[in-house]
Design an enzyme around this catalytic site. Structure first.
Site: not given
Lengths: 384, 520
Positions: B70, B99, B135, B163-164, B247, B249, B251, B262, B296-297, B322, B325, B444
């Site tokens: 998932h 293009d 994950w 790919s990314s 991290h 990632e 963002y 926006s 922080h993770h 943040t 924004k 979790r």
């Protein structure tokens, strides 16, 4: 259909029971309450400090949220085209941008100060009055009391909830999934240092009411501590995903008076001495098989199946190992199979239990080998 | 190729060999929606099992495979490709380019994705089952103790990383080289800005992820011990490497969402975006900070206190840009002349729920408090508020906003609004109670839970089924629009919309801006 209606009925009965519990304000003894919605301040000074910090920051966020969303919803209600509101055309203001950069920054400093002092408090593991080595295993905890006079006390703490409860063939007990065969016992008002490590994968030792969570990492020893202010039973769970039975390795901490602790320790030390004596004994086949059956269910059945039929691990019924060379079988029990999930149980089990479980595996599930292992054989095998 | 106005090729070859940014964008969008449904189906299995205490539907080992797949499919298969698809469609049209800069590579970066996910999904049918280590795939659970399918998982991560990276290089090259004359950096639409910054983040961190999985591969098959203490390695090293990717990632996922919001909020407020320059600077600040907050993770791994303090302070700082924004968006709405079509509703939903996710993020940044939150359902609630209500809501808004431009047909507004309200309610019923059970002590990634968590979990499951079902309505609405929506040929579908994409014909022709437009 019968199955579904039965399930529905069960849900209704269950929901009614829960509503009754909620209405009566009932709690499931210690531990988190039914439908608890907030963090528990727990029974330690650090727990209280963390709870206060959590509450303060939550309220700061709520106040900011009310202001921000208030402005937004005011705008949504009044500044809409359907009310004929004409759009203004302003689109920048350096002073406003500076203001809403600086003000949040100051609020953050206000949060960082208490957060830092609480963190320093949590990290102060000095001057502990006793040490307990906590080792995470797939999927149980081992506790070893260090620095004691006399016999070292060490034991495993396994989930006690029956498979029948988990698979819904029996009613679930009050402490479903949060009960163990042997809780870790600590004295009240005593600074206890936990040295936390793991044997296989990473686990995490978490007891919310003691405000302790520390990762158990194989090959490394972490330190944390607690000082419980109240006698009671506190329940927690492994917090780091550690494989199949991650959800089934609870932690139960029994905080007792200092006197009770001393008495408990004495009993445990006597037991340890008794096991030592048993090691020297020779057992009969029946004794070994009877003991081995219990050991098997506690240690082996999760992977190898209740009837040796296999599962995550290989089948034992009719296996080449359990019906083959006895020394090789014993070696796998003691040293495991490196690179697989089959752990080395030599360090987890005493020699009596090891002898019993190997004997049981060779003489159960249709394996009729008729041979047996004695504790002294295990001892000699470990010595090499 | 004398004819500059040739249309698409016929049949399957159009899609296989296309180098057209719109075709590739379309394929990305459909592919990501398919992955969204697949990842969502796994979530439904998870929530069905957690409906009641006890094991009812699946075994714990399979449950872990579900949570793992998932997460992987939603992050790498649904959210990321959906924004790449949007970038493909919109960036050339927003900067006045004909293009993407590297069209053949564009084709390739899409077409290696489906095989990568086919490999990942096929692990479900392999002996030992699919990856079951979350994950975040922490070693040694993902190395020594992993099922054999982990090797396929590693290969699939390599391919989708490739790919990314190719997609990002393409976006950077396009934005830097193909802007219409007069389109200076500070005139670019915010969506282009956020994607430019995102692309740099991707180029910086995807190789780090590739490094992490390569080290896993070496540990599993070639006798190294990067992550095994027994051989002189360190399992925590894995977490440092993973989160150095992980991290930024998050963002990577949220910045393009910021860009979408926006674009849409000014359109329906009929008022220019407030603080354009500060929005750009805030995005850049968030991107910079994302590289120095990874641990922080990992507050509970036993870092020295100096490390904890550094990562706590740096993480708290993220609240500043943040916040800027959020304040800018609200000030854009302030004294506007607002209407509330479906894209606007999803943006307002985004604004409210993402801000709540931001608050819980701030709470999680406080290291000592995190000792209680960490790895509990509080974290699950937090990241679904930012990932689903953040990224997915804004992506949904984007589809409703630009769909009329893409296909020249109007979607059904009533159905769109119904979709919003069902999603909004379903989402909150699912994830709000998870804050409570997390604070009360539910970890979790567990397939079964203690009895005191029952009611909130039941609520959560019901909400999840509602949210899941609302996506079928979305699919129906989109297909109905494409097939039989009310035709529109107005260039500017929304009266308040600004930008070059609204100057081309509706539906957008196969080739746009073959001669660059004039930009004031």
């Amino acid at each position: 259909m019968g199955f579904i209606s039965e399930r529905l009925r069960a849900i209704v009965v269950h929901a009614a029971a829960l509503i009754a519990t909620v209405l009566s304000g009932g709690a499931l003894a210690s531990g988190s309450k039914v439908n608890q919605m907030d963090m528990s301040p727990g029974v330690t000074a650090t727990g209280q400090a963390i709870y206060d910090l959590h509450t303060a920051i939550l309220w700061i966020c709520i106040v900011i949220g009310v202001v921000v969303f208030g402005v937004m919803f005011y705008s949504i209600i009044y500044h809409r085209k359907s009310k004929g509101y004409k759009a203004a055309n302003f689109h920048e203001s350096t002073s406003v941008e500076i203001a809403w950069t600086v003000v949040p920054f100051l609020i953050l400093i206000g949060m960082a100060v208490p957060a830092t002092s609480t963190l320093i408090q949590v990290y102060d593991t000095e001057e502990a009055e006793m040490d307990i080595l906590v080792t995470g295993y797939q999927w149980k905890w081992k506790y070893e009391y260090l620095n004691e006079n006399g016999e070292n006390v060490s034991f495993f703490s396994n989930l006690r909830t029956a498979q029948d409860e988990i698979y819904n063939t029996e009613d679930k007990g009050e402490h479903y999934l949060l009960e163990v065969d042997e809780p870790v016992v600590i004295p009240v008002d005593t600074k206890v240092r936990f040295l936390v490590t793991a044997n296989d994968v990473i686990h995490s030792w978490w007891v919310p009411e003691l405000a302790v969570k520390r990762d158990a990492i194989p090959g490394f020893v972490n330190e944390t501590w607690t000082r419980a202010d109240e006698v009671g039973i506190y329940r927690g769970q492994c917090a780091e995903l550690c494989g199949k039975d991650h959800g089934f390795m609870p932690i139960v901490v029994n905080v007792v008076s200092k006197e009770d602790y001393a008495a408990w320790l004495e009993t445990k030390q006597a037991e340890a001495a008794e096991i030592k004596a048993l090691m020297a004994q020779t057992f009969t086949m029946d004794e070994l098989v009877a003991r081995g059956k219990n050991v098997y269910q506690g240690y082996c059945a999760a992977c190898h199946g209740m009837n040796g039929e296999g599962g995550l691990g290989k089948a034992i019924a009719g296996s080449a190992i359990a019906t083959g060379d006895l020394t090789k079988h014993l070696d796998i029990g003691v040293n495991g199979v490196p690179g697989t999930a089959m752990q080395a149980f030599g360090g987890q089990m005493n020699d009596v239990d090891m002898a019993a479980v190997i004997t049981y595996q060779r003489n159960a599930f249709g394996n009729n080998m008729g041979d047996m292992v004695q504790p002294i054989d295990v001892f000699n095998h470990k010595k090499g | 190729m004398g004819d500059h106005h040739h249309g698409p090729a016929k049949g399957l070859s159009r899609w296989l060999f296309t180098t057209n940014h719109k075709d590739i964008g379309t394929m990305y969008l459909w592919f990501s929606f398919a992955m969204f449904i697949l990842g969502g189906a796994f979530a439904m299995i998870i929530r069905a099992e957690l409906f009641q205490p006890g094991m009812q539907l699946v075994e714990p080992a399979f449950f872990n495979q579900m949570t793992t797949l998932h997460g992987l499919i939603m992050v790498f298969g649904a959210i990321m490709p959906s924004f790449v698809g949007l970038a493909n469609w919109m960036i050339p049209m927003m900067i006045g380019a004909p293009d993407m800069a590297l069209p053949r590579m564009n084709n390739w970066s899409f077409w290696i994705l489906p095989p990568a996910f086919l490999i990942l999904a096929s692990t479900l049918f392999m002996e030992g089952g699919a990856p079951a280590f979350g994950w975040t795939f922490y070693a040694p659970l993902s190395t020594t103790y992993a099922p054999p399918s982990v090797t396929y998982f590693i290969f699939s991560i390599h391919v989708l990383g490739l790919s990314s990276i190719m997609g990002s290089i393409n976006i950077i090259a396009t934005v830097m080289n193909m802007r219409a004359p007069g389109m200076t950096y500070m005139k670019m639409p915010l969506f282009v800005w956020t994607w430019l910054i995102t692309a740099f983040l991707l180029v910086a961190v995807m190789p780090v992820l590739a490094g992490a999985v390569t080290m896993m591969l070496m540990d599993i098959h070639f006798g190294t011990s990067f992550f095994s203490a027994a051989g002189g390695g360190d399992p925590v090293l894995f977490q440092h490497v993973f989160w150095f990717f992980g991290h930024p990632e998050v963002y990577i996922i949220i910045l393009p969402a910021f860009g979408v919001v926006s674009q849409i909020i000014p359109a329906f407020s009929r008022k220019p975006l407030f603080g354009y320059a500060s929005m750009v600077y805030a995005t850049a600040a968030i991107a910079f900070l994302s590289f120095i907050v990874w641990a922080h993770h990992m507050y509970t791994v036993g870092m020295p206190i100096a490390g904890e303090l550094f990562f706590m302070y740096a993480t708290m700082l993220i609240a500043v840009p943040t916040g800027v924004k959020v304040f800018n968006w609200i000030t854009t709405m302030w004294r506007g002349s607002m209407t509330f079509e479906t894209p606007m509703l999803f943006c307002i939903g985004f604004l409210v729920l993402f801000t709540i996710g931001g608050f819980t993020g701030l709470m999680l940044s406080i290291a000592p408090a995190d000792f209680q939150y960490h790895d509990s359902y509080f974290v699950v609630a937090h990241f679904h508020y930012v990932m689903v209500a953040g990224a997915v809501f804004s992506m949904t808004a984007a589809v409703y906003y630009w769909l009329p431009k893409w296909c020249g047909r109007m979607y059904n507004e009533t159905m769109g609004k119904t979709h919003f309200w069902i999603s909004f309610i379903g989402f909150n019923v699912t994830f709000f109670p998870q804050h409570f059970v997390g604070l009360a002590g539910m970890p979790r990634r567990i397939p079964d839970y203690a009895l005191q968590f029952t009611d909130f979990n039941m609520m959560s499951s019901i909400g999840a089924f509602i949210y899941g079902a609302s996506q079928i309505l979305f699919l129906y609405n989109v297909i109905a629009t494409i097939v039989a929506g009310k035709p529109t040929s107005e260039e500017k579908v929304w009266d308040g919309a600004e930008g070059l994409e609204w100057t081309v014909a509706t539906p957008a022709p196969y080739h746009t801006f073959e001669t660059p437009p004039a930009v004031r």
